[in-house]
Design a protein around this motif. Sequence first.
Motif, PDB file in Angstrom:
ATOM      1  N   PHE A  67       0.833  -1.202   0.000  1.00  0.00           N
ATOM      2  CA  PHE A  67       0.000   0.000   0.000  1.00  0.00           C
ATOM      3  C   PHE A  67       0.867   1.251   0.000  1.00  0.00           C
ATOM      4  O   PHE A  67       0.577   2.213  -0.724  1.00  0.00           O
ATOM      5  CB  PHE A  67      -0.948   0.014   1.204  1.00  0.00           C
ATOM      6  CG  PHE A  67      -1.927   1.151   1.140  1.00  0.00           C
ATOM      7  CD1 PHE A  67      -3.118   1.001   0.445  1.00  0.00           C
ATOM      8  CD2 PHE A  67      -1.659   2.365   1.741  1.00  0.00           C
ATOM      9  CE1 PHE A  67      -4.017   2.055   0.353  1.00  0.00           C
ATOM     10  CE2 PHE A  67      -2.544   3.423   1.652  1.00  0.00           C
ATOM     11  CZ  PHE A  67      -3.733   3.269   0.960  1.00  0.00           C
ATOM     12  N   LEU A  68       1.918   1.258   0.810  1.00  0.00           N
ATOM     13  CA  LEU A  68       2.823   2.402   0.850  1.00  0.00           C
ATOM     14  C   LEU A  68       3.428   2.656  -0.533  1.00  0.00           C
ATOM     15  O   LEU A  68       3.435   3.796  -1.019  1.00  0.00           O
ATOM     16  CB  LEU A  68       3.936   2.164   1.879  1.00  0.00           C
ATOM     17  CG  LEU A  68       5.038   3.219   1.938  1.00  0.00           C
ATOM     18  CD1 LEU A  68       4.486   4.530   2.466  1.00  0.00           C
ATOM     19  CD2 LEU A  68       6.180   2.730   2.799  1.00  0.00           C
ATOM     20  N   VAL A  69       3.902   1.601  -1.180  1.00  0.00           N
ATOM     21  CA  VAL A  69       4.489   1.732  -2.510  1.00  0.00           C
ATOM     22  C   VAL A  69       3.453   2.241  -3.508  1.00  0.00           C
ATOM     23  O   VAL A  69       3.720   3.173  -4.279  1.00  0.00           O
ATOM     24  CB  VAL A  69       5.096   0.382  -2.972  1.00  0.00           C
ATOM     25  CG1 VAL A  69       5.418   0.390  -4.456  1.00  0.00           C
ATOM     26  CG2 VAL A  69       6.343   0.059  -2.152  1.00  0.00           C
ATOM     27  N   MET A  70       2.260   1.661  -3.490  1.00  0.00           N
ATOM     28  CA  MET A  70       1.229   2.077  -4.442  1.00  0.00           C
ATOM     29  C   MET A  70       0.786   3.520  -4.201  1.00  0.00           C
ATOM     30  O   MET A  70       0.592   4.278  -5.156  1.00  0.00           O
ATOM     31  CB  MET A  70       0.030   1.127  -4.391  1.00  0.00           C
ATOM     32  CG  MET A  70       0.324  -0.246  -4.936  1.00  0.00           C
ATOM     33  SD  MET A  70      -1.112  -1.330  -5.144  1.00  0.00           S
ATOM     34  CE  MET A  70      -1.813  -1.376  -3.515  1.00  0.00           C
ATOM     35  N   ALA A  71       0.640   3.910  -2.931  1.00  0.00           N
ATOM     36  CA  ALA A  71       0.221   5.284  -2.625  1.00  0.00           C
ATOM     37  C   ALA A  71       1.274   6.289  -3.082  1.00  0.00           C
ATOM     38  O   ALA A  71       0.941   7.334  -3.653  1.00  0.00           O
ATOM     39  CB  ALA A  71      -0.056   5.427  -1.128  1.00  0.00           C
ATOM     40  N   LEU A  72       2.545   5.981  -2.849  1.00  0.00           N
ATOM     41  CA  LEU A  72       3.616   6.888  -3.284  1.00  0.00           C
ATOM     42  C   LEU A  72       3.686   6.972  -4.804  1.00  0.00           C
ATOM     43  O   LEU A  72       3.833   8.066  -5.364  1.00  0.00           O
ATOM     44  CB  LEU A  72       4.958   6.431  -2.712  1.00  0.00           C
ATOM     45  CG  LEU A  72       5.139   6.617  -1.214  1.00  0.00           C
ATOM     46  CD1 LEU A  72       6.444   5.970  -0.742  1.00  0.00           C
ATOM     47  CD2 LEU A  72       5.116   8.094  -0.849  1.00  0.00           C
ATOM     48  N   LEU A  73       3.583   5.838  -5.486  1.00  0.00           N
ATOM     49  CA  LEU A  73       3.657   5.847  -6.946  1.00  0.00           C
ATOM     50  C   LEU A  73       2.436   6.524  -7.567  1.00  0.00           C
ATOM     51  O   LEU A  73       2.549   7.186  -8.598  1.00  0.00           O
ATOM     52  CB  LEU A  73       3.816   4.423  -7.482  1.00  0.00           C
ATOM     53  CG  LEU A  73       5.176   3.788  -7.205  1.00  0.00           C
ATOM     54  CD1 LEU A  73       5.183   2.343  -7.661  1.00  0.00           C
ATOM     55  CD2 LEU A  73       6.296   4.575  -7.871  1.00  0.00           C
ATOM     56  N   LYS A  74       1.284   6.369  -6.947  1.00  0.00           N
ATOM     57  CA  LYS A  74       0.081   7.033  -7.449  1.00  0.00           C
ATOM     58  C   LYS A  74       0.238   8.547  -7.337  1.00  0.00           C
ATOM     59  O   LYS A  74      -0.104   9.290  -8.248  1.00  0.00           O
ATOM     60  CB  LYS A  74      -1.135   6.549  -6.675  1.00  0.00           C
ATOM     61  CG  LYS A  74      -2.448   7.014  -7.274  1.00  0.00           C
ATOM     62  CD  LYS A  74      -3.154   7.907  -6.321  1.00  0.00           C
ATOM     63  CE  LYS A  74      -4.433   8.430  -6.948  1.00  0.00           C
ATOM     64  NZ  LYS A  74      -4.824   9.695  -6.382  1.00  0.00           N
ATOM     65  N   ARG A  75       0.809   9.021  -6.245  1.00  0.00           N
ATOM     66  CA  ARG A  75       1.035  10.458  -6.061  1.00  0.00           C
ATOM     67  C   ARG A  75       2.085  10.990  -7.021  1.00  0.00           C
ATOM     68  O   ARG A  75       2.031  12.144  -7.431  1.00  0.00           O
ATOM     69  CB  ARG A  75       1.473  10.749  -4.626  1.00  0.00           C
ATOM     70  CG  ARG A  75       0.332  10.589  -3.637  1.00  0.00           C
ATOM     71  CD  ARG A  75       0.690  11.079  -2.288  1.00  0.00           C
ATOM     72  NE  ARG A  75       0.668  12.536  -2.302  1.00  0.00           N
ATOM     73  CZ  ARG A  75       1.245  13.290  -1.391  1.00  0.00           C
ATOM     74  NH1 ARG A  75       1.884  12.736  -0.393  1.00  0.00           N
ATOM     75  NH2 ARG A  75       1.184  14.592  -1.461  1.00  0.00           N
ATOM     76  N   ASP A 123       2.457  10.075 -10.015  1.00  0.00           N
ATOM     77  CA  ASP A 123       1.651  10.302 -11.207  1.00  0.00           C
ATOM     78  C   ASP A 123       2.395  10.051 -12.524  1.00  0.00           C
ATOM     79  O   ASP A 123       2.134  10.699 -13.519  1.00  0.00           O
ATOM     80  CB  ASP A 123       1.080  11.723 -11.182  1.00  0.00           C
ATOM     81  CG  ASP A 123      -0.189  11.832 -11.997  1.00  0.00           C
ATOM     82  OD1 ASP A 123      -0.887  10.813 -12.144  1.00  0.00           O
ATOM     83  OD2 ASP A 123      -0.467  12.928 -12.505  1.00  0.00           O
ATOM     84  N   ARG A 124       3.312   9.107 -12.533  1.00  0.00           N
ATOM     85  CA  ARG A 124       4.024   8.771 -13.767  1.00  0.00           C
ATOM     86  C   ARG A 124       3.653   7.380 -14.289  1.00  0.00           C
ATOM     87  O   ARG A 124       4.006   7.041 -15.409  1.00  0.00           O
ATOM     88  CB  ARG A 124       5.524   8.834 -13.555  1.00  0.00           C
ATOM     89  CG  ARG A 124       6.005  10.188 -13.137  1.00  0.00           C
ATOM     90  CD  ARG A 124       7.237  10.553 -13.898  1.00  0.00           C
ATOM     91  NE  ARG A 124       7.796  11.774 -13.355  1.00  0.00           N
ATOM     92  CZ  ARG A 124       7.874  12.884 -14.050  1.00  0.00           C
ATOM     93  NH1 ARG A 124       7.457  12.926 -15.281  1.00  0.00           N
ATOM     94  NH2 ARG A 124       8.392  13.960 -13.506  1.00  0.00           N
ATOM     95  N   LEU A 125       2.974   6.595 -13.467  1.00  0.00           N
ATOM     96  CA  LEU A 125       2.576   5.249 -13.861  1.00  0.00           C
ATOM     97  C   LEU A 125       1.062   5.147 -13.932  1.00  0.00           C
ATOM     98  O   LEU A 125       0.347   5.828 -13.196  1.00  0.00           O
ATOM     99  CB  LEU A 125       3.082   4.216 -12.841  1.00  0.00           C
ATOM    100  CG  LEU A 125       4.587   4.025 -12.716  1.00  0.00           C
ATOM    101  CD1 LEU A 125       4.891   3.065 -11.575  1.00  0.00           C
ATOM    102  CD2 LEU A 125       5.172   3.507 -14.008  1.00  0.00           C
ATOM    103  N   SER A 126       0.599   4.276 -14.787  1.00  0.00           N
ATOM    104  CA  SER A 126      -0.834   3.988 -14.851  1.00  0.00           C
ATOM    105  C   SER A 126      -1.200   3.109 -13.652  1.00  0.00           C
ATOM    106  O   SER A 126      -0.311   2.578 -12.966  1.00  0.00           O
ATOM    107  CB  SER A 126      -1.147   3.242 -16.154  1.00  0.00           C
ATOM    108  OG  SER A 126      -0.655   1.917 -16.081  1.00  0.00           O
TER     109      SER A 126
END
Length: 168
Positions: A92-100, A102-105
Motif C-alpha cells: 500500500f505504501l508503494v502504491m500510494a507513493l507511486l500514485k502520487r 503520477d508517472r505510472l498507470s
Amino acid sequence: MKSTLRTHRVAFCGIMAAFAIVLGYLEHLIPLPIGIYGIKLGLANLAILSLLYLTDIKSALAVHLLRIAICGILFGNMFSFIYSLAGGLFSFLVMALLKRWDRLSPVGVSICGGVAHNMAQLIAAVCLVDQLKLAFYLPVLLLAGTLAGFAVGSCSLAVIQTMKKKKP
C-alpha cells in the motif's frame, strides 16, 4: 451538499470493503493450481487499488486494513495474518507513493504493489522462521508479483474508468 458527498464516500467504501472481503474469501477457497505454495492473485487488491484512485489515501488505507483484519480472523491464522499485514502495508505504501508521483498507470502501480507485497512477505518469513535460505524464493515471487499485479491492475483500470464516468 457536503454531508451527501461524505455519506456517498462512506457507503462506497463499505461496498468496496465487502467486495474486497468476498474476493479474499474466493481466493482462499480457490488455490491456484501452479504447484507453488503461497502464490495468489491478490484479487482483493482490485478494490483497494480502485479506492486509491477513486477516493483518498485515508479511505483506501482504512478499507485495506479492515479487509486484512477481517480476512485474517475469518480465513487465516496468526502467521498468515502477519504475512498479510506486512505485505499489505508495504505494498500500500508503494502504491500510494507511486500514485502520487503520477508517472505510472494503475497497471504499473499495481505491478509495483504486487512485487512489494511479495518482497515484504518474504522478509517477514525470513524473520519469523530465521532461515535466510528462503531468499531463493525471491525470483519466483518477483515474477508472480509482476504477473498478478498486471492482472489486478488491468481489471482495476477498467473499474476506475467505469466509476469515473458514473461519479456524481
